[in-house]
Design an enzyme around this catalytic site. Structure first.
Site, PDB file in Angstrom:
ATOM      1  N   ARG A  67      36.012  -2.914  21.606  1.00  0.00           N
ATOM      2  CA  ARG A  67      36.807  -3.822  22.117  1.00  0.00           C
ATOM      3  C   ARG A  67      36.566  -5.215  21.563  1.00  0.00           C
ATOM      4  O   ARG A  67      35.764  -5.820  22.009  1.00  0.00           O
ATOM      5  CB  ARG A  67      36.729  -3.872  23.884  1.00  0.00           C
ATOM      6  CG  ARG A  67      37.750  -4.755  24.331  1.00  0.00           C
ATOM      7  CD  ARG A  67      38.056  -4.680  26.027  1.00  0.00           C
ATOM      8  NE  ARG A  67      36.789  -4.953  26.790  1.00  0.00           N
ATOM      9  CZ  ARG A  67      36.842  -4.897  28.015  1.00  0.00           C
ATOM     10  NH1 ARG A  67      37.918  -4.633  28.868  1.00  0.00           N
ATOM     11  NH2 ARG A  67      35.737  -5.185  28.844  1.00  0.00           N
ATOM     12  N   ASP A 108      31.453  -8.777  35.521  1.00  0.00           N
ATOM     13  CA  ASP A 108      31.691  -9.428  34.199  1.00  0.00           C
ATOM     14  C   ASP A 108      32.686 -10.388  34.326  1.00  0.00           C
ATOM     15  O   ASP A 108      33.027 -10.907  35.486  1.00  0.00           O
ATOM     16  CB  ASP A 108      32.178  -8.111  33.343  1.00  0.00           C
ATOM     17  CG  ASP A 108      33.424  -7.577  33.436  1.00  0.00           C
ATOM     18  OD1 ASP A 108      34.306  -8.127  34.485  1.00  0.00           O
ATOM     19  OD2 ASP A 108      33.777  -6.600  32.942  1.00  0.00           O
TER      20      ASP A 108
END
Length: 532
Positions: A162, A446
């Site tokens: 990603r 996150d």
């Protein structure tokens, strides 16, 4: 060459990645595609302002023929046919990469985005680790002498990398003195160094694409893929991409996004935490009806979240694409059995709902949760690798259902406000230290969850929200007081040295963006200026 590397050796072996040939490829990508990227980012702001004034979003009239059309994405390659468990985590340091590859998950989302601080050393280390993994040479020895090696007794997880979202710059690679596009740097370095080896391994360069807000942004990625494959002499369609539907405008363009990437598309993912962040961001000044309750109160069973996930499954399976479930934030704690038991129960319930809804697999953030997720999907899939045959013709989702934020149960409380400020500062401090994912109170936080936290605070100040547990109105003064208290709490928890280096700068940054009259689109943008 117009490209400049500000720090050619941020870590050992960096020269293996920052080769003249790789830099020439990055320069080509930037020259061809950065201008379109800049135009698309500008278009985001224009659309958001228009939507904020009306409080409405809708499916696009001009692409009705795409939604009505009878088309499918390219069939998935063999390594991506079974994605029932996906492990997520950063590709740096090497120890974490090895643990993810060895986890028993079918796929590893190797994250250079929300779970990674994009220090220059982290970026280069991630590419090195992914290249070494593809070559089968990745290893690590700890200071205590413990060796970490890639397992040979079972398959390794298939890597799906990603890159950063379109909005992030890369300040360590300059072209004509200007920062390059972080997404193109991450993709370009990975593709250039790893793609051919992955093809030789019987796999391919596979990607998760984050933070997109329109099918035109997907079209840009498709153009990048076409050019990159030609550049290295790979067959078109070698690249496969799974798009995170983690912004509210993208939820209205799922068909169109798959259509633009149809020769390279693998599926869509329900990126739930960024999705909530996007709703808050998009409608932050659209009135009280768009104020969400405390973050912990917003469940995936809320009607507006059910509308989003069911539409995703229906759209994916209609087009022959995989529907991937989202992250369960709870994580086990090996020192506290009761916490671990509760985490397993919550993950099992979450994954059971997704599997029964038709998702083809889902995410976990900790290796200990891989067996639980696999067991749930095994029970539903049986001998099948996926549920592409499970169509959802009964699902008919309207724009009003996707925007029905008031359907979420829960309240706005001072306890929630306090937790938001604590998490925002604590996560940002860890991010500034170079680590993009951290366990806070047995939840994996996150960038997405930190974005929700600080955005809720900004929105509550803007709307003068009344707190259900205290009756106080959210004001700048109240936020300043609670932020000071939570910052002092963090100082006592982590000590003066860590506080001075990371927590105090983090608190100052959170104060700036929460108390500003202007909304900051991404927390990580100003935070990036504070890291090396």
């Amino acid at each position: 060459m117009a490209i400049t590397v500000t720090d050619p050796r941020p870590i050992d072996r960096a020269e293996e990645i920052l080769t003249p040939e790789a830099l020439a490829f990055i320069e080509e990508l930037h020259t061809r595609f950065a201008g379109t990227r800049n135009e698309l980012l500008a278009a985001r702001a224009v659309k958001r302002q228009r939507v904020a004034e009306t409080g409405k979003l809708d499916f696009l009239r001009e692409t009705q023929d795409v939604r009505d059309g009878d088309w499918k994405v390219a069939p998935a390659p063999a390594p991506l046919q079974d994605r029932r468990v996906e492990m997520t985590g950063p590709a740096s340091p090497a120890k974490m990469a090895i643990n993810a590859l060895n986890s028993g998950a079918k796929v590893w989302l190797a994250d250079l985005e929300d779970a990674s601080t994009p220090t220059w050393g982290n970026v280069i280390d991630a590419i090195l680790n992914l290249r070494d993994a593809a070559q089968g040479t990745l290893s690590y020895t700890s200071d205590e002498g413990k060796d970490y090696r890639l397992r040979t007794d079972a398959p390794l997880a298939v890597v799906v990398a990603r890159p950063r979202g379109w909005h992030m710059p890369e300040k360590h690679l300059l072209i004509n003195g200007e920062p390059t596009v972080g997404a193109l740097v991450d993709f370009g370095l990975h593709f250039f160094h790893v793609a051919k080896q992955l093809v030789l391994n019987g796999q391919g360069p596979y990607y998760y694409l984050p933070k997109m807000e329109s099918h035109l942004e997907a079209r840009l990625w498709n153009d990048v893929f076409v050019f990159a494959q030609d550049y290295l002499g790979l067959d078109q369609g070698t690249v496969r991409a799974t798009v995170l539907i983690e912004t509210i405008p993208a939820a209205f363009e799922m068909d169109e996004i798959l259509y633009e990437l149809r020769d390279h598309a693998s599926g869509l993912n329900a990126g739930r935490w960024d999705y909530l962040f996007s709703i808050i961001k998009y409608f932050r000044d659209a009135g009280e009806e768009f104020v969400l309750p405390d973050r912990a109160s917003v469940a995936m069973t809320a009607p507006f979240m059910r509308a989003y996930t069911e539409l995703l499954v229906k759209t994916c399976h209609k087009r022959g694409a995989f529907a991937m479930g989202g992250m369960a934030a709870v994580i086990p704690n090996r020192r506290h059995p009761e916490v671990t038991e509760a985490a397993f129960a919550k993950v099992r319930a979450d994954k059971t709902r997704e599997a029964n809804d038709g998702f083809d697999g889902s995410w976990v953030a900790h290796p200990d949760l891989v067996p639980t997720c696999r067991e749930v999907f095994d029970a539903v899939l049986g001998g099948k690798p996926n549920q592409l045959d499970k169509q959802r013709p009964e699902v008919n989702v309207t724009a009003e259902q996707l925007l029905d934020v008031t359907s979420a149960e829960g309240q706005v409380t001072e306890a929630g406000l306090r937790l938001n400020l604590y998490v925002a500062v604590a996560y940002t401090a860890v991010w500034l230290s170079g680590n993009g994912a951290v366990a806070i109170h047995n939840l994996m936080e996150d960038a997405a969850t930190a974005e929700i936290s600080r955005s809720q605070v900004w929105q509550q100040i803007r709307n003068k929200s009344v707190l259900a547990d205290t009756g106080n109105t959210v004001t700048r003064e109240l936020v300043e007081r609670i932020l000071a208290e939570e910052t002092e709490r963090l100082r006592t928890e982590f000590g003066d040295e860590a506080f001075r280096r990371y927590y105090q700068p983090a608190s100052e940054l959170i104060a700036d963006i929460c108390l500003s009259e202007d909304y900051t689109d991404f927390l990580t943008t100003p935070a990036y200026e504070l890291v090396g």
